[in-house]
Design an enzyme around this catalytic site. Structure first.
Site, PDB file in Angstrom:
ATOM      1  N   PRO A   2       1.690  -1.434  -9.245  1.00  0.00           N
ATOM      2  CA  PRO A   2       1.244  -2.801  -8.977  1.00  0.00           C
ATOM      3  C   PRO A   2       0.038  -3.180  -9.825  1.00  0.00           C
ATOM      4  O   PRO A   2      -1.021  -2.582  -9.712  1.00  0.00           O
ATOM      5  CB  PRO A   2       0.881  -2.783  -7.494  1.00  0.00           C
ATOM      6  CG  PRO A   2       1.351  -1.475  -6.968  1.00  0.00           C
ATOM      7  CD  PRO A   2       1.460  -0.544  -8.127  1.00  0.00           C
ATOM      8  N   GLU A   3       0.208  -4.140 -10.695  1.00  0.00           N
ATOM      9  CA  GLU A   3      -0.895  -4.734 -11.442  1.00  0.00           C
ATOM     10  C   GLU A   3      -0.998  -6.180 -10.966  1.00  0.00           C
ATOM     11  O   GLU A   3      -0.377  -6.545  -9.978  1.00  0.00           O
ATOM     12  CB  GLU A   3      -0.610  -4.658 -12.959  1.00  0.00           C
ATOM     13  CG  GLU A   3      -0.315  -3.236 -13.436  1.00  0.00           C
ATOM     14  CD  GLU A   3       0.023  -3.149 -14.919  1.00  0.00           C
ATOM     15  OE1 GLU A   3      -0.407  -4.039 -15.670  1.00  0.00           O
ATOM     16  OE2 GLU A   3       0.699  -2.197 -15.323  1.00  0.00           O
TER      17      GLU A   3
END
Length: 280
Positions: A2-3
DNA sequence: CTTACGGCCTGGGTGC
DNA sequence: TGCACCCAGGCCGTAA
């Protein structure tokens, strides 16, 4: 992983089910990813979720205690590498490695699943929010070109290291760093100080284009990422270099290379993104 | 002060 | 079937 685009997608998906709800109970499995699990167990039940926001890669729930004399506080959630935050009905099967359950007053529950438990969960009092905002870098989507140039320009670190530094920018990770640098035709190991102003301006633009496009496609699912409903993202199909070692560059057909830069696996096109050591 | 680097956390995937 | 090893993101300590 997750960015920014993945976290943004999760946050957008959680606002509907969460905002305005009251927390009626919490249960935990393993708690080593929680700063103070006892405090969470005591403070969450009874509080009302006023908002769901994203700061860099952090998800924050603004919470108002039932006891109106108590101060508001915030639940911070960082998904680490494999964290998933999903809104579920209680009878839905619990997937492996689910370690936190937040029961809501409408019967739904918020579940935190994290295979590696590199994620984090912590409470921050209202009084601590200023300090948090000071310690974290600027969101790339809220950053002006001028601010970007002043934060990155002139520094003698590798451009990739700077983009990944959460105190410089908050939200960029390995995927979108490689994708942005490819679009800007900048080798990831180049020192920021050695880049021309026009190159940094181009990078500012490609970075924001990549992040916006990734949000539109609900993030990238390489292996574990899921949105608030448990669905994978779709942007991985549009990656130009990330995870494409040996495959042809979409621009010039040169095989994509993978090297280590700033301690991270780094994908780039050796022709479109010329090495800082080679001059021609 | 700035930058670089190694180590640590964890467990799925890979290769032998 | 087993098992050692690699790798990921963030963070911290240390060194130049």
């Amino acid at each position: 992983m997750p960015e920014l685009p993945e976290v943004e997608t999760v946050v957008r998906g959680l606002r509907g089910p969460l905002v305005g709800r009251r927390i009626v109970g919490v249960r935990f499995g393993k708690t080593d990813f929680i700063d103070d699990p006892i405090a969470l167990g005591e403070q969450l039940p009874g509080s009302r979720i006023a908002s769901v926001e994203r700061f860099g890669k952090f998800i924050t729930l603004a919470l108002q205690p039932l006891d109106t004399a108590s101060r508001d506080f915030h639940l911070f959630i960082h998904l680490g590498m494999t964290g998933q935050l999903t809104s579920r009905k209680p009878y839905e099967p619990v997937v492996a490695h689910t370690h936190a359950f937040v029961e809501l007053d409408d019967g739904l529950e918020l579940r935190y699943t994290d295979i590696r438990r590199f994620g984090r969960m912590l409470l921050v009092p209202e009084s601590g929010m200023g300090k948090f905002h000071q310690s974290v870098g600027r969101d790339p989507l809220e950053l002006s070109q001028q601010e970007f140039l002043s934060r990155v320009g002139g520094r003698r670190a590798r451009i990739k290291a700077l983009l990944l530094d959460q105190k410089v920018l908050s939200g960029m990770g390995n995927i979108y760093t490689d994708e942005s640098l490819w679009r800007a035709r900048i080798h990831p190991a180049r020192l920021a100080a050695n880049l021309q102003p026009w190159q940094l301006k181009l990078l500012y633009r490609t970075m924001r284009q990549v992040l916006s496009a990734a949000i539109r496609h609900r993030g990238s699912t390489i292996s574990d990422y899921r949105d608030a409903a448990g669905s994978p993202g779709e942007y991985q199909a549009r990656h130009r270099v990330y995870g494409r070692k040996g495959k042809p560059c979409p621009r010039c057909h040169t095989p994509i290379r993978r090297i280590i830069v700033a301690g991270r696996g780094t994908h780039f096109c050796p022709r479109c993104q010329p090495s800082p050591r080679k001059k021609f």
